[in-house]
Design a protein around this motif. Structure first.
Motif, PDB file in Angstrom:
ATOM      1  N   LYS A  48      15.044  -6.519   2.536  1.00  0.00           N
ATOM      2  CA  LYS A  48      15.228  -6.116   3.938  1.00  0.00           C
ATOM      3  C   LYS A  48      16.697  -5.792   4.224  1.00  0.00           C
ATOM      4  CE  LYS A  48      14.200  -7.586   8.636  1.00  0.00           C
ATOM      5  NZ  LYS A  48      13.766  -8.678   9.502  1.00  0.00           N
ATOM      6  N   LEU A  49      17.596  -6.631   3.732  1.00  0.00           N
ATOM      7  CA  LEU A  49      19.024  -6.384   3.932  1.00  0.00           C
ATOM      8  C   LEU A  49      19.470  -5.090   3.246  1.00  0.00           C
ATOM      9  CD1 LEU A  49      20.362 -10.012   3.473  1.00  0.00           C
ATOM     10  CD2 LEU A  49      20.314  -8.697   5.601  1.00  0.00           C
ATOM     11  N   LEU A  50      19.022  -4.886   2.026  1.00  0.00           N
ATOM     12  CA  LEU A  50      19.378  -3.661   1.289  1.00  0.00           C
ATOM     13  C   LEU A  50      18.866  -2.418   2.020  1.00  0.00           C
ATOM     14  CD1 LEU A  50      18.723  -5.025  -2.284  1.00  0.00           C
ATOM     15  CD2 LEU A  50      20.925  -4.113  -1.492  1.00  0.00           C
ATOM     16  N   GLN A  51      17.666  -2.517   2.575  1.00  0.00           N
ATOM     17  CA  GLN A  51      17.113  -1.387   3.331  1.00  0.00           C
ATOM     18  C   GLN A  51      17.914  -1.102   4.603  1.00  0.00           C
ATOM     19  OE1 GLN A  51      13.068  -2.850   3.661  1.00  0.00           O
ATOM     20  NE2 GLN A  51      12.378  -1.589   1.942  1.00  0.00           N
ATOM     21  N   GLN A  52      18.622  -2.114   5.080  1.00  0.00           N
ATOM     22  CA  GLN A  52      19.495  -1.961   6.250  1.00  0.00           C
ATOM     23  C   GLN A  52      20.929  -1.602   5.838  1.00  0.00           C
ATOM     24  OE1 GLN A  52      18.989  -5.836   8.061  1.00  0.00           O
ATOM     25  NE2 GLN A  52      16.980  -5.338   8.893  1.00  0.00           N
ATOM     26  N   GLN A  53      21.102  -1.225   4.570  1.00  0.00           N
ATOM     27  CA  GLN A  53      22.406  -0.843   4.005  1.00  0.00           C
ATOM     28  C   GLN A  53      23.384  -2.015   3.893  1.00  0.00           C
ATOM     29  OE1 GLN A  53      22.555   2.300   2.725  1.00  0.00           O
ATOM     30  NE2 GLN A  53      20.458   2.354   3.466  1.00  0.00           N
ATOM     31  N   ASN A  61      23.677   1.642  -7.039  1.00  0.00           N
ATOM     32  CA  ASN A  61      24.995   1.592  -6.404  1.00  0.00           C
ATOM     33  C   ASN A  61      25.030   0.684  -5.169  1.00  0.00           C
ATOM     34  OD1 ASN A  61      26.093   3.536  -8.277  1.00  0.00           O
ATOM     35  ND2 ASN A  61      24.930   5.080  -7.150  1.00  0.00           N
ATOM     36  N   ALA A  62      24.334  -0.428  -5.249  1.00  0.00           N
ATOM     37  CA  ALA A  62      24.290  -1.360  -4.123  1.00  0.00           C
ATOM     38  C   ALA A  62      24.863  -2.728  -4.489  1.00  0.00           C
ATOM     39  CB  ALA A  62      22.860  -1.484  -3.605  1.00  0.00           C
ATOM     40  N   GLY A 118      21.293  -6.173  -7.766  1.00  0.00           N
ATOM     41  CA  GLY A 118      20.997  -6.765  -9.072  1.00  0.00           C
ATOM     42  C   GLY A 118      20.174  -8.029  -8.949  1.00  0.00           C
ATOM     43  N   VAL A 119      20.569  -8.901  -8.021  1.00  0.00           N
ATOM     44  CA  VAL A 119      19.808 -10.137  -7.814  1.00  0.00           C
ATOM     45  C   VAL A 119      18.408  -9.795  -7.320  1.00  0.00           C
ATOM     46  CG1 VAL A 119      19.659 -12.310  -6.542  1.00  0.00           C
ATOM     47  CG2 VAL A 119      21.875 -11.514  -7.385  1.00  0.00           C
ATOM     48  N   TYR A 120      18.319  -8.891  -6.364  1.00  0.00           N
ATOM     49  CA  TYR A 120      17.004  -8.469  -5.858  1.00  0.00           C
ATOM     50  C   TYR A 120      16.128  -7.932  -6.999  1.00  0.00           C
ATOM     51  CZ  TYR A 120      13.474  -5.286  -4.181  1.00  0.00           C
ATOM     52  OH  TYR A 120      12.282  -4.608  -4.024  1.00  0.00           O
ATOM     53  N   SER A 121      16.685  -7.070  -7.833  1.00  0.00           N
ATOM     54  CA  SER A 121      15.921  -6.458  -8.932  1.00  0.00           C
ATOM     55  C   SER A 121      15.433  -7.514  -9.918  1.00  0.00           C
ATOM     56  CB  SER A 121      16.782  -5.413  -9.646  1.00  0.00           C
ATOM     57  OG  SER A 121      17.200  -4.416  -8.730  1.00  0.00           O
ATOM     58  N   GLY A 122      16.295  -8.480 -10.225  1.00  0.00           N
ATOM     59  CA  GLY A 122      15.896  -9.567 -11.120  1.00  0.00           C
ATOM     60  C   GLY A 122      14.800 -10.425 -10.519  1.00  0.00           C
ATOM     61  N   LEU A 123      14.937 -10.756  -9.237  1.00  0.00           N
ATOM     62  CA  LEU A 123      13.909 -11.564  -8.570  1.00  0.00           C
ATOM     63  C   LEU A 123      12.586 -10.810  -8.508  1.00  0.00           C
ATOM     64  CD1 LEU A 123      15.959 -13.127  -5.623  1.00  0.00           C
ATOM     65  CD2 LEU A 123      15.154 -14.271  -7.704  1.00  0.00           C
ATOM     66  N   LYS A 124      12.645  -9.510  -8.269  1.00  0.00           N
ATOM     67  CA  LYS A 124      11.414  -8.710  -8.213  1.00  0.00           C
ATOM     68  C   LYS A 124      10.693  -8.734  -9.567  1.00  0.00           C
ATOM     69  CE  LYS A 124       9.494  -4.264  -7.007  1.00  0.00           C
ATOM     70  NZ  LYS A 124       9.699  -2.838  -6.893  1.00  0.00           N
ATOM     71  N   ALA A 125      11.456  -8.692 -10.662  1.00  0.00           N
ATOM     72  CA  ALA A 125      10.863  -8.683 -12.001  1.00  0.00           C
ATOM     73  C   ALA A 125      10.394 -10.068 -12.449  1.00  0.00           C
ATOM     74  CB  ALA A 125      11.877  -8.133 -13.016  1.00  0.00           C
ATOM     75  N   SER A 126      10.936 -11.103 -11.847  1.00  0.00           N
ATOM     76  CA  SER A 126      10.614 -12.482 -12.228  1.00  0.00           C
ATOM     77  C   SER A 126       9.194 -12.866 -11.807  1.00  0.00           C
ATOM     78  CB  SER A 126      11.615 -13.438 -11.578  1.00  0.00           C
ATOM     79  OG  SER A 126      11.201 -14.772 -11.754  1.00  0.00           O
ATOM     80  N   LYS A 127       8.593 -13.737 -12.606  1.00  0.00           N
ATOM     81  CA  LYS A 127       7.261 -14.250 -12.305  1.00  0.00           C
ATOM     82  C   LYS A 127       7.316 -15.724 -11.892  1.00  0.00           C
ATOM     83  CE  LYS A 127       5.397 -11.238 -15.912  1.00  0.00           C
ATOM     84  NZ  LYS A 127       6.649 -10.936 -16.600  1.00  0.00           N
ATOM     85  N   THR A 128       8.518 -16.280 -11.771  1.00  0.00           N
ATOM     86  CA  THR A 128       8.652 -17.706 -11.474  1.00  0.00           C
ATOM     87  C   THR A 128       9.281 -17.940 -10.103  1.00  0.00           C
ATOM     88  OG1 THR A 128      10.808 -17.805 -12.569  1.00  0.00           O
ATOM     89  CG2 THR A 128       8.870 -18.327 -13.920  1.00  0.00           C
TER      90      THR A 128
END
Length: 190
Positions: free
Chosen positions: A145-150, A72-73, A78-88
Motif C-alpha cells: 500500500k505504501l509503495l503504491q502511494q509512492q 527503483n523503489a 526489496g523487503v516487500y518482494s521477499g515477503l511476497k515470495a515467502s511462504k512463512t
C-alpha cells in the motif's frame, strides 16, 4: 518455540551499489563471498532462503531468487518482494552488505518473537537497523500500500507496523557493520 521450517531468510541484494561501484554481495572477505557468508549465518535458522535481486548472477548460488516487484523503489520494495515470495509467517531480512553477521545475533531476533509484534529490528551503536530484522508476512500488505502511494522511506514504513527493538551488547556491534564504500571494504580486509 519457532522451528526453522516456520522461518524464511530474505537477503536483499538489489541495491545500485553506487558508492561501492560493484555488487556488494559478490565482494569477498577471507576468500568467501559476502552473500555466502550471510547464507551461512542464516542456514541453521531458516527453512528456505530467498535472494531479492535483479542481478541474474545470484541464480547460480542454488537458492531461490526473485526480482524486485516494484523497480527503483529502494529497500522497501526489496523487503516487500521477499515477503511476497515467502511462504512463512516469520522472515529474517538482511542486506547483502553485512559480511560479519552471525547466527548468534540472528537468534536474538527469533528469541524476541511475540504475538503482537510485526517487526523486530536490531539496534546497534544506537542505530536502528531495519535490514537486520525479523518481519511477519502480514507486513507485505502494508508495504505494498505504501509503495503504491509512492512511499519509499523504510523508516516510515516500519513505523506503520508494531515494532520492537533488540539492542545489541557492545561486543556484538561489530557483526552488524555495513560495508558501503571502497574505504570501508579496504578497512574490513586489513
Amino acid at each position: 518455540m519457532i522451528t526453522k521450517k516456520q522461518v524464511t531468510g530474505i537477503i536483499l541484494a538489489g541495491g545500485k551499489s553506487s558508492r561501492m561501484g560493484t555488487d556488494k554481495g559478490f565482494l569477498t572477505l577471507h576468500n568467501e563471498l559476502f552473500i555466502n557468508r550471510i547464507i551461512k549465518a542464516l542456514e541453521s535458522l531458516v527453512g528456505e532462503i530467498i535472494i531479492v535481486s535483479d542481478n541474474n548472477d545470484y541464480n547460480r548460488l542454488g537458492v531461490q531468487c526473485v526480482e524486485d516487484e516494484i523497480k527503483n523503489a529502494g529497500p522497501l520494495s526489496g523487503v516487500y518482494s521477499g515477503l511476497k515470495a515467502s511462504k512463512t509467517v516469520y522472515n529474517l531480512v538482511l542486506s547483502c552488505d553485512i559480511p560479519l553477521i552471525n547466527t548468534k545475533v540472528l537468534k536474538k531476533l527469533l528469541n524476541g518473537i511475540d504475538v503482537s509484534t510485526d517487526i523486530i529490528q536490531i539496534v546497534s551503536q544506537g542505530k536502528a537497523m531495519p535490514l537486520i530484522a525479523l518481519y511477519k508476512k502480514k507486513c507485505e500488505k502494508v508495504f505494498l500500500k505504501l509503495l503504491q502511494q509512492q512511499e519509499r522511506r523504510m523508516y516510515f514504513a516500519i513505523k506503520q507496523c508494531n515494532l520492537k527493538n533488540i539492542i545489541l551488547e557492545a561486543e556484538d556491534d561489530i557483526y552488524t557493520r555495513n560495508i558501503n564504500t571502497p574505504e570501508e571494504y579496504k578497512r574490513l580486509n586489513l
